[in-house]
Design a protein around this motif. Sequence first.
Motif, PDB file in Angstrom:
ATOM      1  N   GLY A   3       0.782  -1.226   0.000  1.00 48.39           N
ATOM      2  CA  GLY A   3       0.000   0.000   0.000  1.00 48.39           C
ATOM      3  C   GLY A   3       0.816   1.279   0.000  1.00 48.39           C
ATOM      4  N   TYR A   4       1.997   1.256  -0.589  1.00 50.80           N
ATOM      5  CA  TYR A   4       2.842   2.452  -0.661  1.00 50.80           C
ATOM      6  C   TYR A   4       2.213   3.496  -1.584  1.00 50.80           C
ATOM      7  N   ARG A   5       2.436   4.764  -1.292  1.00 49.21           N
ATOM      8  CA  ARG A   5       1.969   5.836  -2.172  1.00 49.21           C
ATOM      9  C   ARG A   5       2.789   5.895  -3.451  1.00 49.21           C
ATOM     10  N   HIS A   6       4.114   5.703  -3.323  1.00 52.24           N
ATOM     11  CA  HIS A   6       5.003   5.783  -4.488  1.00 52.24           C
ATOM     12  C   HIS A   6       5.073   4.420  -5.169  1.00 52.24           C
ATOM     13  N   SER A  25       5.639   4.557  -9.097  1.00 51.03           N
ATOM     14  CA  SER A  25       5.619   4.958 -10.508  1.00 51.03           C
ATOM     15  C   SER A  25       6.342   3.976 -11.423  1.00 51.03           C
ATOM     16  N   MET A  77       8.884   1.100  -4.557  1.00 54.19           N
ATOM     17  CA  MET A  77       9.050   1.603  -3.193  1.00 54.19           C
ATOM     18  C   MET A  77       9.734   0.600  -2.277  1.00 54.19           C
TER      19      MET A  77
END
Length: 146
Positions: free
Chosen positions: A84-87, A89, A95
Motif C-alpha cells: 500500500g505504498y503511495r510511491h 511509478s 518503493m
Amino acid sequence: MVPLETGAIRQALCRITIATRARHVHDVSDEVDRWLAEIGAGEGLLTAFVRHTSCSLTVQENADPSVLADLLDALDRLAPAGAGYRHGSEGPDDMPAHIKTMLTGASIAIPVVGGQMDFGTWQALYLIEHRARGRPRTITLHYLGS
C-alpha cells in the motif's frame, strides 16, 4: 597497536558498471580488487558508492550462499511489495526497493591493506539488486592512500 607507514597520499577515482540479475546479490570484490591492482593501491581507504536508489552495497559472508538468500528473504519481509505504498511509478517493486536501499546503504568505506580490501576470511563486497528486473548499475570507487 602498530601504525602503518603510508608514505605520500594520493587518490584515484573510477566507475564500474555491473549488469545485475533480478533480486540478486552480486559479488563485486574481484572487479574492485582488479581496479585496486591497476592503480597500484597500497594502504588507504576505499569508498564505494552505488549511484542508484533501488540497489545497495554491503559487506557480507561469502562462504555459504544460503546467507545471501536468507538476507534477501529478510529484506522482503521488512519491505514487502504490495504493502500500500503511495510511491510506485515504476511498478510494485519500486518503493520496496527504495526502503531496502535505505536499510542497507548506498555507500561503504573499506580499509585497503597491501593493495587489497582488508576483509576477514569470509567477507566480500556485494551489490544487492532490489528490483524485480536486472539492469546495469554503476558503482563509483574512490581510493585515498599510498
